[in-house]
Design an enzyme around this catalytic site. Structure first.
Site, mmCIF file in Angstrom:
data_model
loop_
_atom_site.group_PDB
_atom_site.id
_atom_site.type_symbol
_atom_site.label_atom_id
_atom_site.label_comp_id
_atom_site.label_asym_id
_atom_site.label_seq_id
_atom_site.Cartn_x
_atom_site.Cartn_y
_atom_site.Cartn_z
ATOM 1 N N ASP A 95 -3.512 -4.945 3.781
ATOM 2 C CA ASP A 95 -3.406 -4.084 2.608
ATOM 3 C C ASP A 95 -3.700 -4.824 1.314
ATOM 4 O O ASP A 95 -3.425 -6.013 1.168
ATOM 5 C CB ASP A 95 -2.006 -3.466 2.544
ATOM 6 C CG ASP A 95 -1.776 -2.478 3.674
ATOM 7 O OD1 ASP A 95 -2.501 -1.470 3.702
ATOM 8 O OD2 ASP A 95 -0.904 -2.716 4.525
ATOM 9 N N GLU A 125 -0.036 9.940 6.910
ATOM 10 C CA GLU A 125 0.249 8.588 7.380
ATOM 11 C C GLU A 125 1.340 7.994 6.486
ATOM 12 O O GLU A 125 1.244 8.065 5.255
ATOM 13 C CB GLU A 125 -1.033 7.766 7.285
ATOM 14 C CG GLU A 125 -0.996 6.407 7.923
ATOM 15 C CD GLU A 125 -2.326 5.684 7.743
ATOM 16 O OE1 GLU A 125 -2.287 4.455 7.601
ATOM 17 O OE2 GLU A 125 -3.382 6.346 7.734
#
EC number: 4.2.1.20
Length: 258
Positions: A61, A50
Site C-alpha cells: 500500500d 473491500e
C-alpha cells in the site's frame, strides 16, 4: 452461491461494470460509522466493498492507506473490530464483503480461526497480497472449507505466471494496473489494455482492475477492458473529509461506469 457470484451475475444482466470501493475501518470512521458508510455506498452503486484490515507494515500500500492504517491502530482498532463491522453490515445489507488482509494478521489470529470467524461474520472473499502463489495452497483450502473465495492478485508478469496464478480462481481476479504500491494516478501505465487482454485469455471469471484508479476519467479509460474497477486510495483520502465526500465520489465513479 457466494454473494460475489450473485453480484457479478446481476451487473452482467444489467449490462454494466462492477464498482468495488476499498475502505478502511477505525481510522477516520468508527466501526459503526464504517458499517453505515458501506451500506450507503451500496445504495449509491457499489457492487462489492473491500475492507482493509489495519496492519503496521502494509508493503503493498501507498502512503494514503498506510497512514489510515496507522491512525486506525493508534485508535485501538483490532481484527475483532473489523469482523464486528462486517456483522453490523450484515444486519442491514447483503453487499459482498472482501477483506484485504496481510498474512501476519491471519497467522497470528490462527489461520483456521481467522477464516472461521470471517465466515461467521459474513465475509465473502479474502485478498492476501503478501502470500506468493507457491504458498497459497493451504490457505486456499481453508478458505474453500469456509465458503470464502481467495481472490488472486495478478501483476504484469509472464504469460505462464499469469496462467498459474489464475488457475482455479473463484469470485474475480484482481488485476494490478501498475507495478508498485497502491495510490492515486492520473493515467494508467502504457500497455495496460494489452496486459488485461492477456489475463482475459486465462480466465472465465470476472476481471477487476485496481491500484491507481483515482477518477471518473480513469474509470472510463479502462471499463471496456475489464468487468469492474477497484478504487482504494482515492476513497480513503475522501474518508478524511467525511461521509458525504465519499458518497459523492462513489456516485461520480458509478456514473463513469455507465
Amino acid at each position: 452461491m457466494n454473494r460475489i457470484d450473485l453480484s457479478f451475475n446481476k451487473v452482467k444482466e444489467e449490462n454494466r461494470k462492477a464498482l468495488i470501493p476499498f475502505v478502511t475501518c477505525g481510522a477516520d470512521f468508527t466501526v459503526e460509522e464504517t458499517a453505515d458508510l458501506i451500506v450507503s455506498l451500496e445504495k449509491e452503486g457499489a457492487t462489492i466493498v473491500e475492507i482493509g484490515v489495519p496492519f503496521r507494515d502494509p508493503l503493498a500500500d501507498g502512503p494514503v492507506i498506510q497512514n489510515a492504517y496507522t491512525k486506525a491502530l493508534q485508535n485501538g482498532t483490532k481484527v475483532k473490530d473489523v469482523f464486528r463491522c462486517v456483522e453490523l453490515i450484515r444486519g442491514k445489507s447483503e453487499v459482498p464483503i472482501v477483506l484485504m488482509v496481510y498474512f501476519n494478521v491471519v497467522y497470528f489470529t490462527g489461520v483456521e480461526n481467522f477464516l472461521r470467524i470471517a465466515a461467521k461474520s459474513g465475509v465473502d472473499g479474502l485478498i492476501v497480497p503478501d502470500v506468493p502463489l507457491e504458498e497459497r495452497g493451504d490457505l486456499d483450502k481453508i478458505c474453500e472449507d469456509n465458503c470464502i473465495y481467495l481472490i488472486p492478485l495478478v501483476a504484469r508478469t509472464s504469460k505462464d505466471r499469469i496462467a498459474a496464478i489464475t488457475k482455479g480462481a473463484k469470485g474475480f481476479v484482481y488485476c494490478v494496473s501498475t507495478n508498485g504500491t497502491t495510490g492515486e494516478r492520473k493515467t494508467l501505465d502504457s500497455g495496460t489494455h494489452e496486459y488485461l487482454e492477456e489475463v482475459r485469455k486465462n480466465v472465465d471469471i470476472p476481471m477487476c482492475i485496481g491500484f491507481g484508479i483515482s477518477s471518473k476519467e480513469v474509470v472510463k479509460e479502462v471499463k471496456d477492458y475489464c468487468d469492474g474497477v477497484i478504487v482504494g486510495s482515492a476513497i480513503v483520502k475522501r474518508m478524511a473529509e467525511g461521509k458525504e465526500a465519499v458518497i459523492d465520489f462513489v456516485k461520480d465513479l458509478s456514473d463513469g461506469l455507465k
